[in-house]
Scaffold this active site. Structure first.
Site, PDB file in Angstrom:
ATOM      1  N   ARG A 133      27.210 -65.834  -7.038  1.00  0.00           N
ATOM      2  CA  ARG A 133      26.193 -66.877  -6.768  1.00  0.00           C
ATOM      3  C   ARG A 133      26.532 -68.072  -7.643  1.00  0.00           C
ATOM      4  O   ARG A 133      26.554 -67.957  -8.878  1.00  0.00           O
ATOM      5  CB  ARG A 133      24.797 -66.331  -7.085  1.00  0.00           C
ATOM      6  CG  ARG A 133      23.739 -67.407  -7.082  1.00  0.00           C
ATOM      7  CD  ARG A 133      22.337 -66.861  -7.029  1.00  0.00           C
ATOM      8  NE  ARG A 133      22.019 -66.407  -5.690  1.00  0.00           N
ATOM      9  CZ  ARG A 133      20.779 -66.222  -5.237  1.00  0.00           C
ATOM     10  NH1 ARG A 133      19.753 -66.424  -6.028  1.00  0.00           N
ATOM     11  NH2 ARG A 133      20.567 -65.810  -4.007  1.00  0.00           N
ATOM     12  N   HIS A 160      24.290 -70.014   2.370  1.00  0.00           N
ATOM     13  CA  HIS A 160      23.754 -68.708   1.941  1.00  0.00           C
ATOM     14  C   HIS A 160      24.009 -67.712   3.079  1.00  0.00           C
ATOM     15  O   HIS A 160      23.081 -67.279   3.772  1.00  0.00           O
ATOM     16  CB  HIS A 160      22.256 -68.847   1.655  1.00  0.00           C
ATOM     17  CG  HIS A 160      21.669 -67.734   0.854  1.00  0.00           C
ATOM     18  ND1 HIS A 160      22.400 -66.652   0.383  1.00  0.00           N
ATOM     19  CD2 HIS A 160      20.386 -67.509   0.444  1.00  0.00           C
ATOM     20  CE1 HIS A 160      21.600 -65.843  -0.291  1.00  0.00           C
ATOM     21  NE2 HIS A 160      20.384 -66.325  -0.261  1.00  0.00           N
ATOM     22  N   GLN A 163      22.091 -64.251   3.559  1.00  0.00           N
ATOM     23  CA  GLN A 163      20.684 -64.396   3.945  1.00  0.00           C
ATOM     24  C   GLN A 163      20.556 -64.391   5.471  1.00  0.00           C
ATOM     25  O   GLN A 163      19.640 -63.795   6.040  1.00  0.00           O
ATOM     26  CB  GLN A 163      20.127 -65.698   3.367  1.00  0.00           C
ATOM     27  CG  GLN A 163      18.683 -65.984   3.723  1.00  0.00           C
ATOM     28  CD  GLN A 163      17.705 -65.040   3.060  1.00  0.00           C
ATOM     29  OE1 GLN A 163      17.730 -64.862   1.847  1.00  0.00           O
ATOM     30  NE2 GLN A 163      16.838 -64.408   3.833  1.00  0.00           N
ATOM     31  N   ASP A 256      12.035 -73.095   3.804  1.00  0.00           N
ATOM     32  CA  ASP A 256      12.605 -72.764   2.496  1.00  0.00           C
ATOM     33  C   ASP A 256      12.100 -73.824   1.516  1.00  0.00           C
ATOM     34  O   ASP A 256      11.573 -74.875   1.934  1.00  0.00           O
ATOM     35  CB  ASP A 256      14.148 -72.784   2.594  1.00  0.00           C
ATOM     36  CG  ASP A 256      14.839 -72.426   1.285  1.00  0.00           C
ATOM     37  OD1 ASP A 256      14.210 -71.798   0.411  1.00  0.00           O
ATOM     38  OD2 ASP A 256      16.037 -72.782   1.130  1.00  0.00           O
ATOM     39  N   CYS A 296      13.040 -67.342   3.308  1.00  0.00           N
ATOM     40  CA  CYS A 296      14.020 -66.544   2.556  1.00  0.00           C
ATOM     41  C   CYS A 296      13.477 -66.120   1.204  1.00  0.00           C
ATOM     42  O   CYS A 296      13.968 -65.157   0.625  1.00  0.00           O
ATOM     43  CB  CYS A 296      15.309 -67.333   2.401  1.00  0.00           C
ATOM     44  SG  CYS A 296      15.067 -68.915   1.566  1.00  0.00           S
ATOM     45  N   ARG A 324      17.379 -57.660   3.591  1.00  0.00           N
ATOM     46  CA  ARG A 324      18.519 -58.004   2.737  1.00  0.00           C
ATOM     47  C   ARG A 324      19.256 -56.726   2.336  1.00  0.00           C
ATOM     48  O   ARG A 324      20.485 -56.684   2.272  1.00  0.00           O
ATOM     49  CB  ARG A 324      18.047 -58.751   1.477  1.00  0.00           C
ATOM     50  CG  ARG A 324      17.391 -60.109   1.736  1.00  0.00           C
ATOM     51  CD  ARG A 324      18.386 -61.116   2.259  1.00  0.00           C
ATOM     52  NE  ARG A 324      19.522 -61.242   1.349  1.00  0.00           N
ATOM     53  CZ  ARG A 324      19.538 -62.039   0.271  1.00  0.00           C
ATOM     54  NH1 ARG A 324      18.519 -62.816  -0.019  1.00  0.00           N
ATOM     55  NH2 ARG A 324      20.608 -62.092  -0.505  1.00  0.00           N
TER      56      ARG A 324
HETATM   57  N1   CP Z   1      16.462 -65.258  -0.825  1.00  0.00           N
HETATM   58  C1   CP Z   1      17.184 -65.075  -1.955  1.00  0.00           C
HETATM   59  O1   CP Z   1      18.420 -65.160  -1.971  1.00  0.00           O
HETATM   60  O2   CP Z   1      16.423 -64.748  -3.036  1.00  0.00           O
HETATM   61  P1   CP Z   1      16.925 -64.698  -4.558  1.00  0.00           P
HETATM   62  O3   CP Z   1      17.230 -66.104  -4.963  1.00  0.00           O
HETATM   63  O4   CP Z   1      15.759 -64.127  -5.320  1.00  0.00           O
HETATM   64  O5   CP Z   1      18.128 -63.834  -4.636  1.00  0.00           O
HETATM   65  N1  NVA Z   2      17.672 -73.090  -0.914  1.00  0.00           N
HETATM   66  C1  NVA Z   2      17.283 -72.165  -1.943  1.00  0.00           C
HETATM   67  C2  NVA Z   2      17.468 -70.761  -1.483  1.00  0.00           C
HETATM   68  C3  NVA Z   2      17.040 -69.704  -2.450  1.00  0.00           C
HETATM   69  C4  NVA Z   2      17.295 -68.329  -1.972  1.00  0.00           C
HETATM   70  C5  NVA Z   2      18.099 -72.429  -3.197  1.00  0.00           C
HETATM   71  O1  NVA Z   2      19.299 -72.665  -3.092  1.00  0.00           O
HETATM   72  O2  NVA Z   2      17.518 -72.406  -4.287  1.00  0.00           O
END
Ligand code: CP
Ligand code: NVA
Length: 338
Positions: A133, A160, A163, A256, A296, A324
């Site tokens: 990440r 992502h 997701q 989101d 999400c 997930r």
């Molecule tokens: N939706 C998602 O990826 O959640 P987190 O940021 O908690 O992993």
């Molecule tokens: N768009 C959000 C998604 C979190 C799962 C972010 O990048 O923070």
């Protein structure tokens, strides 16, 4: 003496046809890095959804599912916080009798303490698969370029992808087979989540309509690719500004956060710009009366989604979060093999 050598503890044997399918690898998932849905074929996407649905059914019947004969290792290399991604990956590895090693933001100092390419080369000597990440999408691309193990994008500023597998499985569960009789509407920021949804919906033939404020739309490269794929799958793809037009007759309304991770300093400014894009009961009146709501998560109540809608639609949102787990187990067995 063989009798003195510790043997792996007995695991439930994998279920035949599913294992055969994973072993035969008909769509070419094995050892593939998952960085962007640009590089995932519709067949691969569908295969992952099918395997996930079957793993989920095994779980619910509490029949023995899939277990690796000896523990596989997953490196979780995170530059940003997480609840769902971290825990669903760790739980996936527990279910598969493997092990996840979590490296928190700050542990590794990607590109600061050590060059990204060196981290990739060293970490992949120990682990069978890496989920990263990151802020810059180029970081996860660079990891994949130098890792001897496959790399999964666990969220970058650009996309992502994992997701989207959970999102489409959830839509399929609530609405039956995926196809262009379905319309998913996304309302809010043209961000990493929307980018993945554009490609996933186009590949699965699901119509997608997104409404974003001027200057906050998705990267045109994602829209163009979704339009290109949609021309072959029948999925209609549109990006516009009016949320009421976007959600008209929608089967699913998705939103989101308005300020993604790394944009927290813009939260107040974005709250002002995005205010007309809140998913609330007035907006939901334009969708189908039985439309589901997806998010999400994490959510900011009374920003991108009203507390009322969040509560009313918590079942689909929580199923989406649960999925997930199932979709990531499918991706892990497809990518790592058995
Ligand atoms: N939706 C998602 O990826 O959640 P987190 O940021 O908690 O992993
Ligand atoms: N768009 C959000 C998604 C979190 C799962 C972010 O990048 O923070």
């Amino acid at each position: 003496m063989i009798g003195d050598i510790p043997q792996p503890s007995p695991h439930p044997m994998p279920v035949g046809p599913l294992v055969d399918r994973i072993t035969q690898d008909p769509t070419g998932w094995r050892r593939k890095s998952l960085i962007s849905l640009f590089d995932v074929s519709a067949e691969q996407f569908r295969e992952a959804l099918e395997i996930a649905a079957r793993i989920k059914a095994f779980d619910q019947k509490r029949t023995p599912g899939i277990a690796w004969i000896y523990p596989r290792t997953l490196g979780l290399l995170f530059e940003k916080p997480s609840l769902r991604t971290r825990v669903s990956f760790e739980a996936s590895m527990v279910h598969l009798r493997g092990h996840a090693i979590y490296l928190a933001p700050g542990d590794v100092g990607l590109g600061v303490r050590e060059a990204v390419e060196d981290v990739a080369r060293v970490l992949s000597r120990w682990v069978d698969v890496i989920a990263a990440r990151v802020f810059a999408h180029e970081t996860v691309e660079e990891l994949a370029a130098h890792s001897s193990s496959p790399v999964i994008n666990a969220l970058s500023d650009r996309e992502h992808p994992i997701q989207a597998f959970a999102d489409l499985l959830t839509l399929q569960e609530y609405r039956g087979a995926l196809g262009n009789h379905l319309k998913l509407s996304y309302v809010g920021d043209g961000n990493n989540v929307l980018h993945a949804l554009l490609l996933a919906c186009a590949k699965m033939g699901v119509n997608i309509s997104a409404a974003c404020p001027e200057g906050h739309g998705p990267d045109p490269a994602y829209v163009q690719e979704a339009l290109r794929i949609g021309a072959t799958t029948g999925a209609q793809v549109e990006v516009l500004h009016d949320p009421r037009v976007a959600v008209r007759d929608a089967d699913a309304v998705y939103t989101d956060v308005w300020a993604s991770m790394g944009q927290e300093h813009e939260r107040a400014e974005r709250a002002r710009i995005f205010a007309p894009y809140q998913v609330n009961s007035e907006l939901m009146a334009f969708a189908r009366s039985d439309a589901i709501v997806l998010h999400c998560l994490p959510a900011h109540r009374d920003e991108e989604i009203s507390a009322e809608i969040m509560e009313q639609h918590r079942a689909s949102i929580l199923d989406q979060a649960e999925n997930r787990l199932h979709t990531q187990k499918a991706l892990l067995v497809l990518i790592v093999g058995l």
